[in-house]
Scaffold this motif. Structure first.
Motif, PDB file in Angstrom:
ATOM      1  N   PHE A  57       0.836  -1.204   0.000  1.00  0.00           N
ATOM      2  CA  PHE A  57       0.000   0.000   0.000  1.00  0.00           C
ATOM      3  C   PHE A  57       0.876   1.262   0.000  1.00  0.00           C
ATOM      4  O   PHE A  57       0.601   2.231  -0.715  1.00  0.00           O
ATOM      5  CB  PHE A  57      -0.909   0.026   1.233  1.00  0.00           C
ATOM      6  N   LYS A  58       1.911   1.244   0.805  1.00  0.00           N
ATOM      7  CA  LYS A  58       2.798   2.408   0.903  1.00  0.00           C
ATOM      8  C   LYS A  58       3.421   2.739  -0.454  1.00  0.00           C
ATOM      9  O   LYS A  58       3.412   3.900  -0.892  1.00  0.00           O
ATOM     10  CB  LYS A  58       3.886   2.121   1.943  1.00  0.00           C
ATOM     11  N   ALA A  59       3.948   1.725  -1.130  1.00  0.00           N
ATOM     12  CA  ALA A  59       4.567   1.955  -2.446  1.00  0.00           C
ATOM     13  C   ALA A  59       3.530   2.419  -3.467  1.00  0.00           C
ATOM     14  O   ALA A  59       3.804   3.292  -4.305  1.00  0.00           O
ATOM     15  CB  ALA A  59       5.239   0.672  -2.925  1.00  0.00           C
ATOM     16  N   TYR A  60       2.341   1.868  -3.392  1.00  0.00           N
ATOM     17  CA  TYR A  60       1.262   2.235  -4.314  1.00  0.00           C
ATOM     18  C   TYR A  60       0.881   3.700  -4.157  1.00  0.00           C
ATOM     19  O   TYR A  60       0.786   4.458  -5.131  1.00  0.00           O
ATOM     20  CB  TYR A  60       0.069   1.319  -4.068  1.00  0.00           C
ATOM     21  N   PHE A  61       0.664   4.135  -2.927  1.00  0.00           N
ATOM     22  CA  PHE A  61       0.231   5.509  -2.693  1.00  0.00           C
ATOM     23  C   PHE A  61       1.369   6.520  -2.869  1.00  0.00           C
ATOM     24  O   PHE A  61       1.108   7.705  -3.064  1.00  0.00           O
ATOM     25  CB  PHE A  61      -0.392   5.638  -1.305  1.00  0.00           C
ATOM     26  N   LYS A  62       2.597   6.062  -2.798  1.00  0.00           N
ATOM     27  CA  LYS A  62       3.723   6.956  -3.102  1.00  0.00           C
ATOM     28  C   LYS A  62       3.971   7.066  -4.603  1.00  0.00           C
ATOM     29  O   LYS A  62       4.867   7.774  -5.040  1.00  0.00           O
ATOM     30  CB  LYS A  62       4.983   6.456  -2.391  1.00  0.00           C
ATOM     31  N   VAL A  73      -2.372  -4.794 -10.781  1.00  0.00           N
ATOM     32  CA  VAL A  73      -2.831  -3.421 -10.611  1.00  0.00           C
ATOM     33  C   VAL A  73      -2.500  -2.546 -11.817  1.00  0.00           C
ATOM     34  O   VAL A  73      -3.157  -1.526 -12.056  1.00  0.00           O
ATOM     35  CB  VAL A  73      -2.241  -2.815  -9.320  1.00  0.00           C
ATOM     36  N   MET A  74      -1.515  -2.941 -12.601  1.00  0.00           N
ATOM     37  CA  MET A  74      -1.134  -2.132 -13.772  1.00  0.00           C
ATOM     38  C   MET A  74      -2.268  -2.061 -14.787  1.00  0.00           C
ATOM     39  O   MET A  74      -2.365  -1.104 -15.557  1.00  0.00           O
ATOM     40  CB  MET A  74       0.133  -2.699 -14.416  1.00  0.00           C
ATOM     41  N   GLU A  75      -3.122  -3.068 -14.809  1.00  0.00           N
ATOM     42  CA  GLU A  75      -4.261  -3.049 -15.728  1.00  0.00           C
ATOM     43  C   GLU A  75      -5.456  -2.293 -15.154  1.00  0.00           C
ATOM     44  O   GLU A  75      -6.436  -2.045 -15.860  1.00  0.00           O
ATOM     45  CB  GLU A  75      -4.684  -4.492 -16.044  1.00  0.00           C
ATOM     46  N   LEU A  76      -5.366  -1.902 -13.880  1.00  0.00           N
ATOM     47  CA  LEU A  76      -6.487  -1.265 -13.199  1.00  0.00           C
ATOM     48  C   LEU A  76      -6.247   0.218 -12.920  1.00  0.00           C
ATOM     49  O   LEU A  76      -7.150   1.040 -13.112  1.00  0.00           O
ATOM     50  CB  LEU A  76      -6.763  -1.999 -11.878  1.00  0.00           C
ATOM     51  N   GLU A  77      -5.064   0.551 -12.460  1.00  0.00           N
ATOM     52  CA  GLU A  77      -4.757   1.929 -12.084  1.00  0.00           C
ATOM     53  C   GLU A  77      -4.295   2.737 -13.293  1.00  0.00           C
ATOM     54  O   GLU A  77      -3.411   2.298 -14.028  1.00  0.00           O
ATOM     55  CB  GLU A  77      -3.672   1.958 -10.996  1.00  0.00           C
ATOM     56  N   LYS A  78      -4.882   3.921 -13.481  1.00  0.00           N
ATOM     57  CA  LYS A  78      -4.533   4.757 -14.629  1.00  0.00           C
ATOM     58  C   LYS A  78      -3.840   6.056 -14.219  1.00  0.00           C
ATOM     59  O   LYS A  78      -3.064   6.618 -14.997  1.00  0.00           O
ATOM     60  CB  LYS A  78      -5.800   5.111 -15.432  1.00  0.00           C
ATOM     61  N   GLU A  79      -4.076   6.527 -12.979  1.00  0.00           N
ATOM     62  CA  GLU A  79      -3.572   7.856 -12.599  1.00  0.00           C
ATOM     63  C   GLU A  79      -2.217   7.828 -11.902  1.00  0.00           C
ATOM     64  O   GLU A  79      -1.371   8.662 -12.154  1.00  0.00           O
ATOM     65  CB  GLU A  79      -4.589   8.532 -11.680  1.00  0.00           C
ATOM     66  N   TRP A  80      -2.008   6.900 -10.964  1.00  0.00           N
ATOM     67  CA  TRP A  80      -0.773   6.811 -10.184  1.00  0.00           C
ATOM     68  C   TRP A  80      -0.421   8.144  -9.509  1.00  0.00           C
ATOM     69  O   TRP A  80       0.678   8.665  -9.634  1.00  0.00           O
ATOM     70  CB  TRP A  80       0.393   6.318 -11.037  1.00  0.00           C
ATOM     71  N   LYS A  81      -1.393   8.693  -8.789  1.00  0.00           N
ATOM     72  CA  LYS A  81      -1.170   9.922  -8.035  1.00  0.00           C
ATOM     73  C   LYS A  81      -0.290   9.638  -6.816  1.00  0.00           C
ATOM     74  O   LYS A  81      -0.293   8.539  -6.259  1.00  0.00           O
ATOM     75  CB  LYS A  81      -2.507  10.505  -7.581  1.00  0.00           C
ATOM     76  N   LYS A  82       0.442  10.656  -6.379  1.00  0.00           N
ATOM     77  CA  LYS A  82       1.288  10.531  -5.203  1.00  0.00           C
ATOM     78  C   LYS A  82       0.611  11.210  -4.012  1.00  0.00           C
ATOM     79  O   LYS A  82       0.140  12.348  -4.124  1.00  0.00           O
ATOM     80  CB  LYS A  82       2.653  11.162  -5.457  1.00  0.00           C
ATOM     81  N   PHE A  83       0.577  10.499  -2.887  1.00  0.00           N
ATOM     82  CA  PHE A  83      -0.026  11.016  -1.666  1.00  0.00           C
ATOM     83  C   PHE A  83       1.020  11.027  -0.554  1.00  0.00           C
ATOM     84  O   PHE A  83       1.962  10.221  -0.557  1.00  0.00           O
ATOM     85  CB  PHE A  83      -1.198  10.126  -1.234  1.00  0.00           C
ATOM     86  N   PRO A  84       0.868  11.915   0.432  1.00  0.00           N
ATOM     87  CA  PRO A  84       1.730  11.817   1.624  1.00  0.00           C
ATOM     88  C   PRO A  84       1.324  10.585   2.430  1.00  0.00           C
ATOM     89  O   PRO A  84       0.147  10.431   2.785  1.00  0.00           O
ATOM     90  CB  PRO A  84       1.423  13.114   2.384  1.00  0.00           C
ATOM     91  N   VAL A  85       2.259   9.696   2.668  1.00  0.00           N
ATOM     92  CA  VAL A  85       1.977   8.435   3.362  1.00  0.00           C
ATOM     93  C   VAL A  85       2.593   8.472   4.753  1.00  0.00           C
ATOM     94  O   VAL A  85       3.806   8.677   4.898  1.00  0.00           O
ATOM     95  CB  VAL A  85       2.517   7.232   2.574  1.00  0.00           C
ATOM     96  N   LEU A  86       1.769   8.299   5.780  1.00  0.00           N
ATOM     97  CA  LEU A  86       2.217   8.234   7.172  1.00  0.00           C
ATOM     98  C   LEU A  86       2.077   6.793   7.633  1.00  0.00           C
ATOM     99  O   LEU A  86       0.977   6.314   7.915  1.00  0.00           O
ATOM    100  CB  LEU A  86       1.362   9.167   8.036  1.00  0.00           C
ATOM    101  N   HIS A  87       3.189   6.082   7.690  1.00  0.00           N
ATOM    102  CA  HIS A  87       3.207   4.643   7.959  1.00  0.00           C
ATOM    103  C   HIS A  87       3.809   4.414   9.340  1.00  0.00           C
ATOM    104  O   HIS A  87       4.983   4.704   9.583  1.00  0.00           O
ATOM    105  CB  HIS A  87       4.052   3.945   6.882  1.00  0.00           C
TER     106      HIS A  87
END
Length: 542
Positions: A57-62, A73-87
């Motif tokens: 999840f961390k790598a995905y949201f980063k 997930v490469m066939e599903l996600e189109k935007e690949w936005k970056k979010f601040p991740v607090l893990h």
């Protein structure tokens, strides 16, 4: 040397992907969760892949798209936005005092404050966490993703210490309260632990958490499913079989017997313990990896508040849906914690009465649990247990059940008299329960080398032992005769399923075993063939 690289020493998604280690793709389930829910909670036993999922999840949201090349997930996600991740990895709070836990929480927050800034007016962990979320949004323009891994580590060991439990819970409650209050600034929240929030009464206020722990569609999000073992990991199993000089089918059966059997929902997928399975494939060996690494001192401490035999007595228990949510510290049985910790799993579900049957999932867990409890219950060491197993297995592989029972008799003779109280010994039911438990444990240990089915702990002690050449059907009686034991085998038809269908005629044996509570040992056994002809009759009272 294996041609595969297994992630047996890391749960870091980035490292696994960059180093080409074996990875079972769960990213479609990850994407599905993100698209449906904002607050998600998952309970799974330790060493079950929760931390790897958190790191995924961390790598995905980063927005680390390059790590997901070739994954679903490469066939599903189109935007690949970056979010601040607090893990936050909260396992570090285990065994901490209140001041130490507070200091560590502040340290976790401080690491992110170096990136997003701090207001010195904020003094408590809760206040600093709240400000951190606001600052992350202000700095990036994106809502924060918060990941809590092992949220319950700090309080698992405190269930029998009410004052310390409440003080730690108060500290964490302030910290977790922020998640509900600051939803406007949060994009996604993912929390993992061994126990459900409701079971530790930490955060009843967070009523918008989506509990996916017992949902069929996410039953395989952690661990390795049978389908994944058959498809993704089949080359690994074939290499494992070749190294052990057995067939692939035999390898699958061996892995299934030892590491499979977990079910986390009504109709959930069949799941293998990932830590154990991957270590077995890596080592080309069968060992008790999960129990050695996942046995929780808090669980053993919790069990000490109940009759010590209770953990094994729950193998096969029927429970209702509500039983899964009983707060562990208030429960009058250890069942909730045994289930959440992975020592029990769902065996079946009855929709008519909405009840579940729970069982010990596999040989690894059963053997490990017995090794742990045997010194407490019977005051025999693990070395003693292993010696018994070797002696009995060696005899059975030579088709000599009598020698196996002789070894068991010698083992029982060395059990101290004070393992149960005088009052228990004077009670017939207590004596019978003790010997049935003893035999259950002994034959369960044997299952590490011989295929053994122990039908029940209490009531009839019916045992079936299988080797490549023989099947032995045993009925065990306390303060009763071998004649009655053998009659029960015939009357109940225990041997019928094992007749020539599985082995050539004449290789199925029946055995009645009599135990005397006065002599405190096995005193008589009689072995017959499948037709009832006596093979051996050993009576120590004559």
């Amino acid at each position: 040397m294996s041609k595969f690289r297994y992630p047996v020493d890391t749960d870091q998604f980035q490292e696994i992907r960059e180093q080409g280690k074996v990875y079972v793709d769960k990213t479609d389930l990850m994407y599905d969760l993100v698209s449906k829910y904002k607050y998600v909670f998952l309970a799974r036993p330790r060493r079950f892949g929760k931390s790897l999922l958190c790191n995924t999840f961390k790598a995905y949201f980063k927005g680390q798209k390059e790590l997901f090349e070739g994954l679903k997930v490469m066939e599903l996600e189109k935007e690949w936005k970056k979010f601040p991740v607090l893990h936050f990895i909260l396992s570090g709070l285990k065994d901490c005092t209140i001041p130490e836990a507070k200091s560590k929480l502040e340290g976790f927050i401080g690491d992110y404050e170096t990136v997003y800034g701090r207001n010195e007016a904020d003094k408590t962990p809760g206040a600093r966490f709240r400000r951190l979320i606001h600052n992350a949004y202000a700095r990036t323009g994106e809502k924060a993703v918060v990941i809590f891994d092992e949220y319950d580590s700090a309080i698992m060991r405190l269930m029998s210490e009410p004052d310390k439990l409440e003080a730690t819970r108060s500290l964490l409650r302030e910290f977790y309260q922020v998640l509900k209050d600051e939803g406007e600034y949060l994009h996604f929240v993912f929390i993992t632990g061994v126990t459900k929030f409701s079971q530790l009464s930490i955060f009843s206020e967070l009523n918008n958490l989506k509990q996916i722990s017992m949902l069929d569609e996410y039953s395989g999000i952690c661990g390795i499913t049978q389908e994944e073992l058959d498809m993704t990991l089949r080359p690994c199993v074939e290499e494992f079989a070749e190294a052990l000089e057995i067939t692939t089918d035999e390898a699958y059966a061996l892995l299934k017997k030892n590491y499979d059997g977990y079910h986390f929902s009504k109709k959930g997928k069949d799941v293998y313990a990932p830590f154990s399975l991957l270590n077995a494939l890596n080592d080309n060996d069968i060992n008790h990896y999960w129990f050695d690494n996942a046995t929780s001192s808090s669980l053993l401490q919790h069990l000490s508040h109940f009759p010590i035999t209770t953990a094994l007595n729950y193998d096969g228990i029927e429970v209702s849906e509500n039983d899964f949510s009983i707060p562990c510290e208030n429960a009058d049985t250890p069942m909730p914690l045994l289930y959440q910790s992975g020592y029990l799993t769902i065996a079946s579900y009855d929709p008519w009465v909405r009840s579940y049957i729970l069982k010990i999932p596999n040989n690894e867990v059963r053997k490990g649990l017995i090794d742990c409890l045997m010194p407490i219950i019977l005051k025999r060491t693990v070395a003693d247990n292993n010696s018994l197993v070797r002696a009995m297995a060696r005899a059975l592989f030579k088709s000599n059940l009598s020698d196996a029972l002789t070894a068991l008799r010698s083992y029982i003779a060395k059990i101290p008299y004070d393992v149960i109280t005088k009052e228990q010994w004077e009670d017939k039911e207590s004596r019978e329960a003790f010997y049935q438990l003893l035999l259950y444990m002994a034959f369960s240990m044997l299952n590490s080398t011989v295929d053994t089915e122990v039908k029940s702990i209490l009531g009839r002690a019916d045992v079936v032992i299988k080797t490549k050449t023989d099947i032995f059907v045993l009925e065990l009686k306390v303060d009763d005769t071998v004649e009655n034991a053998l009659a029960q085998i015939d009357d109940k038809g225990y041997a019928i399923p094992y007749s020539p269908l599985q082995l050539p005629e004449g290789r199925v044996f029946k055995c009645g075993v009599s135990i005397s509570s006065e002599k405190r040992n096995i005193t008589h056994w009689r072995i017959t063939d499948n037709e009832g002809n006596v093979i051996e009759d050993k009576n120590f009272l004559e």
